[in-house]
Design a protein around this motif. Structure first.
Motif, mmCIF file in Angstrom:
data_model
loop_
_atom_site.group_PDB
_atom_site.id
_atom_site.type_symbol
_atom_site.label_atom_id
_atom_site.label_comp_id
_atom_site.label_asym_id
_atom_site.label_seq_id
_atom_site.Cartn_x
_atom_site.Cartn_y
_atom_site.Cartn_z
ATOM 1 N N ASN A 1 1.284 -1.246 -0.218
ATOM 2 C CA ASN A 1 0.405 -0.398 0.090
ATOM 3 C C ASN A 1 0.557 1.294 0.223
ATOM 4 O O ASN A 1 0.473 2.319 -0.166
ATOM 5 C CB ASN A 1 -0.941 0.079 0.846
ATOM 6 C CG ASN A 1 -2.279 -1.020 1.147
ATOM 7 O OD1 ASN A 1 -2.460 -1.621 -0.130
ATOM 8 N ND2 ASN A 1 -2.641 -1.650 2.039
ATOM 9 N N THR A 2 1.886 1.623 0.266
ATOM 10 C CA THR A 2 2.989 2.069 0.616
ATOM 11 C C THR A 2 4.555 2.347 -0.539
ATOM 12 O O THR A 2 4.980 3.591 -0.821
ATOM 13 C CB THR A 2 3.789 2.426 2.217
ATOM 14 O OG1 THR A 2 4.836 1.495 2.166
ATOM 15 C CG2 THR A 2 2.775 2.425 3.091
ATOM 16 N N SER A 3 3.723 1.381 -1.377
ATOM 17 C CA SER A 3 4.520 1.775 -2.464
ATOM 18 C C SER A 3 4.124 2.036 -3.282
ATOM 19 O O SER A 3 2.921 2.335 -3.749
ATOM 20 C CB SER A 3 5.352 -0.521 -3.021
ATOM 21 O OG SER A 3 5.541 -0.567 -2.014
ATOM 22 N N ILE A 4 5.609 2.608 -4.631
ATOM 23 C CA ILE A 4 4.610 3.658 -5.896
ATOM 24 C C ILE A 4 4.170 2.523 -6.779
ATOM 25 O O ILE A 4 2.938 3.000 -7.686
ATOM 26 C CB ILE A 4 6.381 4.739 -6.465
ATOM 27 C CG1 ILE A 4 6.341 5.791 -5.456
ATOM 28 C CG2 ILE A 4 5.877 4.547 -7.698
ATOM 29 C CD1 ILE A 4 7.284 6.006 -5.592
ATOM 30 N N TYR B 1 5.714 9.427 -0.574
ATOM 31 C CA TYR B 1 5.700 8.626 -0.549
ATOM 32 C C TYR B 1 6.620 8.354 0.852
ATOM 33 O O TYR B 1 7.637 8.978 -0.021
ATOM 34 C CB TYR B 1 6.326 7.688 -1.599
ATOM 35 C CG TYR B 1 5.213 7.650 -2.915
ATOM 36 C CD1 TYR B 1 4.215 6.269 -1.778
ATOM 37 C CD2 TYR B 1 4.031 8.588 -3.346
ATOM 38 C CE1 TYR B 1 2.956 5.886 -3.395
ATOM 39 C CE2 TYR B 1 3.127 7.938 -4.127
ATOM 40 C CZ TYR B 1 2.119 6.801 -3.796
ATOM 41 O OH TYR B 1 1.330 7.025 -4.533
ATOM 42 N N ALA B 2 7.250 7.937 1.003
ATOM 43 C CA ALA B 2 8.388 7.137 1.669
ATOM 44 C C ALA B 2 9.297 6.719 1.071
ATOM 45 O O ALA B 2 10.775 6.845 2.247
ATOM 46 C CB ALA B 2 8.558 5.981 3.179
ATOM 47 N N ARG C 1 12.150 -1.002 2.376
ATOM 48 C CA ARG C 1 11.118 -1.378 1.423
ATOM 49 C C ARG C 1 11.598 -3.011 1.039
ATOM 50 O O ARG C 1 11.321 -2.938 -0.328
ATOM 51 C CB ARG C 1 11.103 -0.131 0.099
ATOM 52 C CG ARG C 1 11.866 1.269 0.382
ATOM 53 C CD ARG C 1 10.201 2.112 1.059
ATOM 54 N NE ARG C 1 8.875 1.105 0.346
ATOM 55 C CZ ARG C 1 7.667 0.872 0.754
ATOM 56 N NH1 ARG C 1 7.775 1.943 1.689
ATOM 57 N NH2 ARG C 1 6.673 0.801 0.047
ATOM 58 N N SER C 2 11.653 -3.835 1.897
ATOM 59 C CA SER C 2 11.933 -4.820 1.797
ATOM 60 C C SER C 2 11.051 -5.761 3.105
ATOM 61 O O SER C 2 11.565 -5.229 3.948
ATOM 62 C CB SER C 2 13.487 -5.363 0.913
ATOM 63 O OG SER C 2 14.583 -5.391 2.252
ATOM 64 N N LEU C 3 11.228 -6.711 2.505
ATOM 65 C CA LEU C 3 10.972 -7.983 3.689
ATOM 66 C C LEU C 3 11.743 -9.325 3.610
ATOM 67 O O LEU C 3 12.140 -9.817 2.983
ATOM 68 C CB LEU C 3 9.393 -8.453 3.478
ATOM 69 C CG LEU C 3 8.727 -7.301 3.822
ATOM 70 C CD1 LEU C 3 7.162 -7.382 3.633
ATOM 71 C CD2 LEU C 3 8.054 -6.012 4.708
#
Length: 291
Positions: free
Chosen positions: A30-33, A277-278, A178-180
Motif C-alpha cells: 500500500n505504501t509502494s509507488i 511516499y516514504a 522497502r523490503s521483507l
C-alpha cells in the motif's frame, strides 16, 4: 490441505501461514509507488509474500493475537507515526518468538535435507526450535539463553568503513526500508534468525560469540521500554545488510527494459506527489551517501 501442524503436532487441516505477518506485506504494497516484486523474479509482480501450509487454524489464531499486538505497539507507531519509544509487555516477546520460530522451523527442514550446515550447528538449531515451540504452546515460561533483539535501521549520516563503496552505492535506505525477509544462519559461534520488517530488524540469537555487542536492542519477557535510538550493534550479522544490498543490485541489473519503463512511467506520472511516499526520502538519503 490435511497434514501435521508444525506447532501442535496434531493432524489437522493446515492453513496457508505467512512467515512474515500478512499485514506487513500489505503495508509494503500500500505504501509502494508500484507493485512489489520478489528476488526470485524481479520482472514479475508478486501477488503475496511468502507463505506455507504449516499451521492448523487454532495455532494460526494463537499467533494472530500477538501479531496484532506488534502491529499496534511497535510497527504502525514506528512506521506511520514516527514514534521512537515503545512501552511493551510479554506479548511482544511472544510475537518475536513466533516470528523467528516459523523461519527456523522451515530452515531446519532445508538444512537437514541439503546437509548444508555443520552437525553441531543443526543440533543447536533443533534444540532452539524445540524450546521456542514449547514456549509458544505455554509448556514453559522462558527461552533459556535464547535472546530476542530489535534493531531500528535509521538514517545513515556518514559511512566509516574500510570498504565503504557498497554502502555508498548500494542504496541502503531504499533496500532495507522497502523490503521483507526472514531466514536463519550462522557465522563462527553466532547462530541466529534475522528478519527485516521494512527497517525493523528482528534478530533472535541461539548462540553468540563473545565479541558480539547488542546495546539497547534486547526485548525481555516482561513489561519494559524499547527505544529506537542510541542502539549499538557490533555483530557478524552486519554482513547480512551487505548481502541484502548486493541482492538488490543484482535484481536491478536483471530487470528488463520493459519493466524498467513501466516503473519509470509510474514515477513520472506522480510528479511532485512522489514526495508523499516514504521511498522519496530514502532515495534522497541514498543519493547523499554517494556524494
Amino acid at each position: 490441505m490435511m497434514g501435521k501442524c508444525a506447532l501442535c503436532g496434531e493432524d489437522k487441516e493446515l492453513q496457508l501461514s505467512h512467515i512474515i505477518p500478512k499485514f506487513i506485506g500489505k503495508y509494503l504494497k500500500n505504501t509502494s509507488i508500484g507493485n512489489i516484486r520478489s528476488h526470485e523474479n524481479p520482472n514479475r509482480i508478486a501477488q503475496d509474500i511468502e507463505k506455507h501450509y504449516m499451521l492448523c487454524h487454532d495455532c494460526e489464531e494463537l499467533f494472530s493475537a500477538s501479531e496484532r499486538y506488534f502491529a499496534n505497539t511497535v510497527f504502525y507507531p514506528y512506521k506511520r507515526d514516527k514514534h521512537e519509544t515503545f512501552n511493551y509487555d510479554e506479548k511482544l516477546f511472544y510475537f518475536l518468538t513466533s516470528l523467528s520460530w516459523r523461519s527456523l522451523y522451515l530452515d531446519i527442514v532445508n538444512f537437514v535435507r541439503e546437509k548444508s550446515l555443520k552437525l553441531d550447528v543443526i543440533e543447536r538449531m533443533i534444540e532452539a526450535e524445540g524450546i521456542m515451540r514449547d514456549f509458544l504452546l505455554s509448556k514453559r515460561t522462558d527461552l533459556s539463553n535464547i535472546e530476542h533483539h530489535i534493531f531500528f535501521f535509521e538514517r545513515i549520516m556518514n559511512v566509516n568503513a574500510p570498504d565503504d563503496n557498497l554502502l555508498k552505492t548500494g542504496r541502503p535506505h531504499t533496500t532495507i526500508h522497502r523490503s521483507l525477509t526472514s531466514y536463519s544462519g550462522y557465522s563462527d559461534n553466532t547462530i541466529y534468525t534475522i528478519s527485516n520488517l521494512m527497517g525493523i530488524v528482528v534478530v533472535t540469537l541461539y548462540s553468540k560469540d563473545v565479541d558480539e555487542i547488542w546495546k539497547n536492542t534486547q526485548v525481555f519477557n516482561e513489561k519494559n521500554i524499547l527505544v529506537a535510538a542510541n542502539q549499538e550493534v557490533q555483530s557478524r550479522l552486519g554482513n547480512e545488510f551487505v548481502f541484502w544490498m548486493e541482492q538488490c543490485e543484482k535484481d536491478i541489473n536483471v530487470i528488463s527494459e520493459e519493466t524498467e519503463q513501466k516503473i519509470l512511467k509510474k514515477v513520472m506520472d506522480l510528479g511532485d506527489d512522489i514526495k508523499d511516499y516514504a521511498i522519496y526520502q530514502d532515495i534522497v538519503d541514498d543519493n547523499q551517501l554517494e556524494n
